[in-house]
Scaffold this motif. Structure first.
Motif, PDB file in Angstrom:
ATOM      1  N   GLY A  55       0.848  -1.194   0.000  1.00 25.79           N
ATOM      2  CA  GLY A  55       0.000   0.000   0.000  1.00 25.79           C
ATOM      3  C   GLY A  55       0.876   1.234   0.000  1.00 25.79           C
ATOM      4  O   GLY A  55       1.786   1.358   0.835  1.00 25.79           O
ATOM      5  N   ARG A  56       0.631   2.146  -0.929  1.00 29.34           N
ATOM      6  CA  ARG A  56       1.556   3.263  -1.126  1.00 29.34           C
ATOM      7  C   ARG A  56       1.694   4.131   0.117  1.00 29.34           C
ATOM      8  O   ARG A  56       2.797   4.488   0.521  1.00 29.34           O
ATOM      9  N   GLY A  57       0.558   4.469   0.746  1.00 31.15           N
ATOM     10  CA  GLY A  57       0.628   5.299   1.940  1.00 31.15           C
ATOM     11  C   GLY A  57       1.370   4.615   3.067  1.00 31.15           C
ATOM     12  O   GLY A  57       2.202   5.224   3.757  1.00 31.15           O
ATOM     13  N   VAL A  58       1.094   3.335   3.263  1.00 30.00           N
ATOM     14  CA  VAL A  58       1.760   2.566   4.318  1.00 30.00           C
ATOM     15  C   VAL A  58       3.256   2.478   4.041  1.00 30.00           C
ATOM     16  O   VAL A  58       4.089   2.656   4.950  1.00 30.00           O
ATOM     17  N   GLN A  59       3.628   2.216   2.792  1.00 29.78           N
ATOM     18  CA  GLN A  59       5.034   2.079   2.444  1.00 29.78           C
ATOM     19  C   GLN A  59       5.789   3.394   2.606  1.00 29.78           C
ATOM     20  O   GLN A  59       6.910   3.425   3.125  1.00 29.78           O
ATOM     21  N   LEU A  60       5.199   4.485   2.159  1.00 36.18           N
ATOM     22  CA  LEU A  60       5.864   5.779   2.292  1.00 36.18           C
ATOM     23  C   LEU A  60       6.023   6.158   3.764  1.00 36.18           C
ATOM     24  O   LEU A  60       7.073   6.663   4.175  1.00 36.18           O
ATOM     25  N   ALA A  61       4.992   5.912   4.552  1.00 34.62           N
ATOM     26  CA  ALA A  61       5.070   6.211   5.981  1.00 34.62           C
ATOM     27  C   ALA A  61       6.137   5.364   6.654  1.00 34.62           C
ATOM     28  O   ALA A  61       6.891   5.849   7.510  1.00 34.62           O
ATOM     29  N   ALA A  62       6.233   4.083   6.269  1.00 35.29           N
ATOM     30  CA  ALA A  62       7.236   3.200   6.857  1.00 35.29           C
ATOM     31  C   ALA A  62       8.645   3.653   6.494  1.00 35.29           C
ATOM     32  O   ALA A  62       9.558   3.613   7.327  1.00 35.29           O
ATOM     33  N   GLY A  63       8.834   4.069   5.246  1.00 34.64           N
ATOM     34  CA  GLY A  63      10.136   4.555   4.837  1.00 34.64           C
ATOM     35  C   GLY A  63      10.552   5.794   5.605  1.00 34.64           C
ATOM     36  O   GLY A  63      11.694   5.911   6.068  1.00 34.64           O
ATOM     37  N   ALA A  64       9.625   6.724   5.767  1.00 33.24           N
ATOM     38  CA  ALA A  64       9.928   7.942   6.527  1.00 33.24           C
ATOM     39  C   ALA A  64      10.249   7.612   7.976  1.00 33.24           C
ATOM     40  O   ALA A  64      11.204   8.153   8.560  1.00 33.24           O
ATOM     41  N   ALA A  65       9.461   6.723   8.574  1.00 33.13           N
ATOM     42  CA  ALA A  65       9.695   6.354   9.967  1.00 33.13           C
ATOM     43  C   ALA A  65      11.079   5.740  10.158  1.00 33.13           C
ATOM     44  O   ALA A  65      11.770   6.016  11.145  1.00 33.13           O
ATOM     45  N   ALA A  66      11.485   4.915   9.186  1.00 35.50           N
ATOM     46  CA  ALA A  66      12.799   4.283   9.288  1.00 35.50           C
ATOM     47  C   ALA A  66      13.915   5.312   9.202  1.00 35.50           C
ATOM     48  O   ALA A  66      14.909   5.232   9.937  1.00 35.50           O
ATOM     49  N   LEU A  67      13.779   6.299   8.330  1.00 33.89           N
ATOM     50  CA  LEU A  67      14.813   7.319   8.201  1.00 33.89           C
ATOM     51  C   LEU A  67      14.844   8.256   9.401  1.00 33.89           C
ATOM     52  O   LEU A  67      15.909   8.732   9.801  1.00 33.89           O
ATOM     53  N   LEU A  68      13.694   8.520   9.984  1.00 35.69           N
ATOM     54  CA  LEU A  68      13.616   9.459  11.100  1.00 35.69           C
ATOM     55  C   LEU A  68      13.954   8.810  12.442  1.00 35.69           C
ATOM     56  O   LEU A  68      14.181   9.511  13.427  1.00 35.69           O
ATOM     57  N   ALA A  69      13.992   7.500  12.471  1.00 36.78           N
ATOM     58  CA  ALA A  69      14.140   6.795  13.742  1.00 36.78           C
ATOM     59  C   ALA A  69      15.428   7.147  14.471  1.00 36.78           C
ATOM     60  O   ALA A  69      15.442   7.269  15.701  1.00 36.78           O
ATOM     61  N   ASP A  70      16.529   7.323  13.702  1.00 38.60           N
ATOM     62  CA  ASP A  70      17.800   7.588  14.384  1.00 38.60           C
ATOM     63  C   ASP A  70      18.116   9.076  14.499  1.00 38.60           C
ATOM     64  O   ASP A  70      19.158   9.454  15.046  1.00 38.60           O
ATOM     65  N   GLY A  71      17.217   9.924  13.979  1.00 41.81           N
ATOM     66  CA  GLY A  71      17.361  11.369  14.150  1.00 41.81           C
ATOM     67  C   GLY A  71      18.368  12.032  13.250  1.00 41.81           C
ATOM     68  O   GLY A  71      18.627  13.235  13.386  1.00 41.81           O
ATOM     69  N   THR A  72      18.953  11.303  12.297  1.00 43.37           N
ATOM     70  CA  THR A  72      19.987  11.899  11.444  1.00 43.37           C
ATOM     71  C   THR A  72      19.424  12.501  10.157  1.00 43.37           C
ATOM     72  O   THR A  72      20.091  13.313   9.523  1.00 43.37           O
ATOM     73  N   ALA A  73      18.233  12.096   9.759  1.00 43.90           N
ATOM     74  CA  ALA A  73      17.638  12.607   8.519  1.00 43.90           C
ATOM     75  C   ALA A  73      16.839  13.877   8.824  1.00 43.90           C
ATOM     76  O   ALA A  73      15.782  13.821   9.428  1.00 43.90           O
ATOM     77  N   GLU A  74      17.382  15.014   8.388  1.00 45.23           N
ATOM     78  CA  GLU A  74      16.687  16.277   8.637  1.00 45.23           C
ATOM     79  C   GLU A  74      15.655  16.577   7.553  1.00 45.23           C
ATOM     80  O   GLU A  74      14.609  17.156   7.826  1.00 45.23           O
ATOM     81  N   TRP A  75      15.960  16.193   6.320  1.00 50.21           N
ATOM     82  CA  TRP A  75      15.064  16.422   5.196  1.00 50.21           C
ATOM     83  C   TRP A  75      14.688  15.083   4.565  1.00 50.21           C
ATOM     84  O   TRP A  75      15.483  14.133   4.580  1.00 50.21           O
ATOM     85  N   LEU A  76      13.491  15.032   4.000  1.00 50.27           N
ATOM     86  CA  LEU A  76      12.996  13.841   3.324  1.00 50.27           C
ATOM     87  C   LEU A  76      12.601  14.217   1.902  1.00 50.27           C
ATOM     88  O   LEU A  76      11.921  15.223   1.681  1.00 50.27           O
ATOM     89  N   PHE A  77      13.035  13.396   0.941  1.00 57.77           N
ATOM     90  CA  PHE A  77      12.628  13.586  -0.454  1.00 57.77           C
ATOM     91  C   PHE A  77      11.923  12.308  -0.892  1.00 57.77           C
ATOM     92  O   PHE A  77      12.558  11.278  -1.096  1.00 57.77           O
ATOM     93  N   PHE A  78      10.614  12.381  -0.999  1.00 57.05           N
ATOM     94  CA  PHE A  78       9.809  11.229  -1.380  1.00 57.05           C
ATOM     95  C   PHE A  78       9.714  11.164  -2.902  1.00 57.05           C
ATOM     96  O   PHE A  78       9.392  12.153  -3.558  1.00 57.05           O
ATOM     97  N   LEU A  79       9.948   9.976  -3.443  1.00 60.59           N
ATOM     98  CA  LEU A  79       9.990   9.813  -4.889  1.00 60.59           C
ATOM     99  C   LEU A  79       9.447   8.447  -5.257  1.00 60.59           C
ATOM    100  O   LEU A  79       9.831   7.441  -4.651  1.00 60.59           O
ATOM    101  N   HIS A  80       8.550   8.399  -6.220  1.00 63.28           N
ATOM    102  CA  HIS A  80       8.052   7.117  -6.698  1.00 63.28           C
ATOM    103  C   HIS A  80       9.141   6.394  -7.485  1.00 63.28           C
ATOM    104  O   HIS A  80      10.003   7.020  -8.106  1.00 63.28           O
ATOM    105  N   ALA A  81       9.069   5.077  -7.473  1.00 61.88           N
ATOM    106  CA  ALA A  81      10.147   4.280  -8.049  1.00 61.88           C
ATOM    107  C   ALA A  81      10.239   4.380  -9.570  1.00 61.88           C
ATOM    108  O   ALA A  81      11.263   4.021 -10.144  1.00 61.88           O
TER     109      ALA A  81
END
Length: 223
Positions: A55-81
């Motif tokens: 599911g696109r929304g679930v996948q995008l949210a999961a990707g963002a959560a993974a990048l934000l988890a360690d606090g090092t990703a200040e900016w996010l660039f979401f892009l379809h494959a």
């Protein structure tokens, strides 16, 4: 980045990988349980893979959560494959991120299709009008957003369709900024569904979603 098949993903990773590596920006592919070799393709291109329910929304949210988890990703660039930004994307993204005020804004690319036919140009102009007049860029244009704004807007909702509309509406039209590069996406869905019928169906689905029809029902109509 949400996965969309190894062929399109390879093209996208080949396009963005060198610039991202040079800038020290990690690339993460969110895979929804594919069986076509997508995770292996991502890993071969140096991307990190996160698994999520389909599911696109679930996948995008999961990707963002993974990048934000360690606090090092200040900016996010979401892009379809299956979407490829112009070679200038990294320089333009860096310029946008360097402006402190843009932490309260989100940037998006100009929609382009990999089709030289006249109907494709008309579709691009229609999308440009939608963004300018309605403030509704879609996910296939890319979305560059600071983590604080992403969180404040509630992130991507776990819905199967219209997750991009939901997020940009919460961000708000006045905080959306067009970036000076195109994001070229596959025109296959328009060639297959028709350059008239497909946009009309998309518009109908958008209207039904905005009118309150549940996203699951809209997804069934979208096909």
């Amino acid at each position: 980045m949400n996965a969309g098949g190894p062929g399109g993903l390879s093209r996208t990773l080949e396009a963005i990988g060198p610039a991202a590596a040079a800038a020290g920006w990690p690339i993460l592919v969110s895979d929804g349980g594919s069986t076509d070799g997508t995770p292996g393709t991502a890993l071969r291109h140096g991307a990190r893979v996160v698994r999520a329910p389909r599911g696109r929304g679930v996948q995008l949210a999961a990707g963002a959560a993974a990048l934000l988890a360690d606090g090092t990703a200040e900016w996010l660039f979401f892009l379809h494959a299956d979407s490829v930004p112009d070679p200038s994307w990294a320089d333009e993204a860096a310029r946008f991120m360097a402006v402190a005020e843009n932490r309260a804004r989100a940037g998006y690319g100009r929609f382009a299709l990999d089709d030289g036919a006249a109907p494709a140009r008309r579709m691009e102009r229609l999308v440009e009008w939608r963004c300018r007049r309605l403030g509704l860029p879609y996910g296939d244009q890319g979305l560059l957003v600071h983590r604080d704004l992403y969180r404040a807007a509630g992130g991507f909702p776990a819905i199967p369709l219209m997750e991009d509309v939901a997020l940009v509406r919460r961000i708000g039209r006045r905080r959306l900024v067009p970036l000076p590069f195109a994001v070229t996406t596959s025109a296959e869905r328009y060639r297959r569904g028709g350059y008239v019928r497909r946009p009309l169906r998309n518009l109908g689905c958008l209207a039904l979603y905005l009118a309150g029809l549940p996203p699951d029902a809209v997804r069934r109509l979208y096909g």
